[in-house]
Design an enzyme around this catalytic site. Structure first.
Site, short mmCIF file in Angstrom:
data_model
loop_
_atom_site.label_atom_id
_atom_site.label_comp_id
_atom_site.label_asym_id
_atom_site.label_seq_id
_atom_site.Cartn_x
_atom_site.Cartn_y
_atom_site.Cartn_z
N TYR A 149 3.95 8.51 -11.66
CA TYR A 149 3.00 7.76 -10.84
C TYR A 149 2.20 6.79 -11.70
O TYR A 149 1.98 5.63 -11.34
CB TYR A 149 2.10 8.78 -10.14
CG TYR A 149 1.15 8.26 -9.11
CD1 TYR A 149 1.58 7.92 -7.82
CD2 TYR A 149 -0.22 8.16 -9.39
CE1 TYR A 149 0.68 7.49 -6.86
CE2 TYR A 149 -1.12 7.74 -8.43
CZ TYR A 149 -0.67 7.40 -7.17
OH TYR A 149 -1.56 6.98 -6.22
N ALA B 74 3.15 5.47 -14.53
CA ALA B 74 4.06 4.40 -14.95
C ALA B 74 4.23 3.38 -13.84
O ALA B 74 4.19 2.16 -14.06
CB ALA B 74 5.41 4.98 -15.35
N ASN C 183 0.81 -1.23 0.00
CA ASN C 183 0.00 0.00 0.00
C ASN C 183 0.84 1.28 0.00
O ASN C 183 0.42 2.28 -0.56
CB ASN C 183 -0.92 -0.02 1.24
CG ASN C 183 -1.48 1.35 1.55
OD1 ASN C 183 -2.43 1.82 0.92
ND2 ASN C 183 -0.86 2.03 2.52
P1 NAP Z 1 -0.94 8.76 2.65
O1 NAP Z 1 -2.12 9.15 3.45
O2 NAP Z 1 0.00 9.79 2.13
O3 NAP Z 1 -0.11 7.67 3.49
C1 NAP Z 1 1.06 7.14 2.93
C2 NAP Z 1 1.54 5.99 3.77
O4 NAP Z 1 2.66 5.39 3.13
C3 NAP Z 1 2.02 6.42 5.16
O5 NAP Z 1 1.69 5.36 6.05
C4 NAP Z 1 3.53 6.52 4.98
O6 NAP Z 1 4.27 6.30 6.18
C5 NAP Z 1 3.77 5.39 4.02
N1 NAP Z 1 5.00 5.51 3.23
C6 NAP Z 1 5.31 6.48 2.31
N2 NAP Z 1 6.53 6.22 1.79
C7 NAP Z 1 6.98 5.10 2.39
C8 NAP Z 1 8.17 4.34 2.29
N3 NAP Z 1 9.16 4.69 1.45
N4 NAP Z 1 8.31 3.24 3.06
C9 NAP Z 1 7.33 2.88 3.93
N5 NAP Z 1 6.18 3.54 4.07
C10 NAP Z 1 6.01 4.64 3.31
O7 NAP Z 1 -1.37 7.93 1.35
P2 NAP Z 1 -2.78 7.23 0.98
O8 NAP Z 1 -3.62 8.22 0.32
O9 NAP Z 1 -3.28 6.46 2.13
O10 NAP Z 1 -2.27 6.23 -0.16
C11 NAP Z 1 -2.07 4.85 0.08
C12 NAP Z 1 -1.90 4.16 -1.27
O11 NAP Z 1 -3.07 4.38 -2.05
C13 NAP Z 1 -0.74 4.70 -2.10
O12 NAP Z 1 -0.12 3.62 -2.78
C14 NAP Z 1 -1.41 5.62 -3.09
O13 NAP Z 1 -0.64 5.76 -4.25
C15 NAP Z 1 -2.71 4.90 -3.31
N6 NAP Z 1 -3.79 5.75 -3.81
C16 NAP Z 1 -4.28 6.77 -3.06
C17 NAP Z 1 -5.31 7.56 -3.58
C18 NAP Z 1 -5.92 8.70 -2.81
O14 NAP Z 1 -6.77 9.41 -3.38
N7 NAP Z 1 -5.57 8.93 -1.56
C19 NAP Z 1 -5.80 7.30 -4.85
C20 NAP Z 1 -5.28 6.26 -5.59
C21 NAP Z 1 -4.28 5.47 -5.06
P3 NAP Z 1 4.59 7.51 7.24
O15 NAP Z 1 3.30 7.72 8.00
O16 NAP Z 1 5.70 6.97 8.08
O17 NAP Z 1 4.97 8.71 6.42
#
Ligand code: NAP
Length: 252
Positions: free
Chosen positions: A163, A165, A98
């Protein structure tokens, strides 16, 4: 052995990368409610990871923190290797890839760091974590991998070539790996959110973007987590190589 220890040994274990915040937090909580012992991964925000951990424990679930940077193969292997040596009789049955980042820019302006960091965190991380766990799933003849991808990886989004890609690469890898390990009762699927309310989208004005979405709102992390919880359950044992969109009808 105490009864509690026996229960712990029987629990399936799930590793959720980026489990401290947003979608990963909701997935960690949902899987704990389904009876998994959850390994909550994060990179730097220990405080947020502890909030997730405490919520699971207050609800009577089991979890622990496992910090590592998913974009660095050595760190992933060390953290998972250490966990395995502390828990020699158990194996990680479920992996939710994730953790992710965005660094949006038009390609013409995109610095190489933003290209490579996004590829390393969103795509190469799939290889590092899955590679570290798949053999145990094969040996134990069972497992689940769910990759959190994005609408961006299905249709491509301007300003997100890096992203798109990365997520498109994970979608293709999901389909390929599903065919490699299906015989071992391991399923590999992807969940593709649209716009979900998390820290990742705080910079996006919901009022402006919701007009594009048939359901006229951003989704919640819990709405994504419910699909992940289904895919890792026994009920989804014949679904593999699929990409399930959770986007309020925002089709490609
Ligand atoms: P978020 O709220 O920004 O949370 C990101 C999470 O990833 C945090 O727990 C962060 O840890 C962790 N993280 C970031 N870089 C990391 C690394 N190098 N190693 C380990 N952990 C890492 O993101 P989100 O919106 O929940 O997104 C989760 C997933 O859903 C992602 O893959 C994103 O691309 C995908 N996604 C999100 C959306 C959306 O609208 N939100 C849409 C499509 C896809 P820390 O707390 O320690 O920083």
């Amino acid at each position: 052995m105490q009864i509690d220890d026996k229960v712990t040994k029987l629990m399936k274990i799930a590793l959720v990368t980026g489990g401290s915040r947003g979608i990963g937090k909701a997935v960690s909580i949902a899987l704990a409610r389904e009876g998994f012992r959850v390994l909550i991964n994060y990179i730097s925000n220990e405080e947020a990871a502890r909030v997730t951990l405490n919520q699971i424990i207050e609800e009577g679930g089991q979890a622990e923190l496992l910090a590592f940077d998913v974009s660095k193969q050595e760190e992933v292997e060390r953290a998972i290797g250490d966990w395995k040596s502390r828990n020699p009789e158990q194996y990680i049955h479920t992996l939710v890839n994730n953790a992710g980042i965005r660094k949006d820019n038009l390609l013409v302006f995109m610095p190489s760091d933003d290209w490579f960091n996004v590829l390393n965190t969103n795509l190469n991380s799939f290889y590092y974590s899955s590679r570290a766990l798949i053999q145990d799933m094969i040996v134990n003849k069972g497992g689940r991998i769910v990759n959190i991808v994005s609408l961006s990886g299905i249709k491509g989004m301007p300003g997100q070539t890096n992203y798109s890609a990365a997520k498109g690469g994970v979608i293709a890898a999901t389909k390929a790996l599903a065919q490699e390990v299906g015989r071992k009762k391991i399923t590999v699927n992807a969940v593709a959110p649209g716009f979900i309310k998390t820290d990742m989208t705080v910079d996006l004005d919901e009022k402006e973007y919701k007009r594009l979405i048939p359901m006229n709102r951003f989704g919640t992390a819990e709405e994504v987590a419910d699909v992940v919880a289904f895919l890792v359950s026994e009920k989804a044992s014949y679904i593999t190589g699929e990409v399930i969109s959770v986007n309020g009808g925002l089709h490609t």
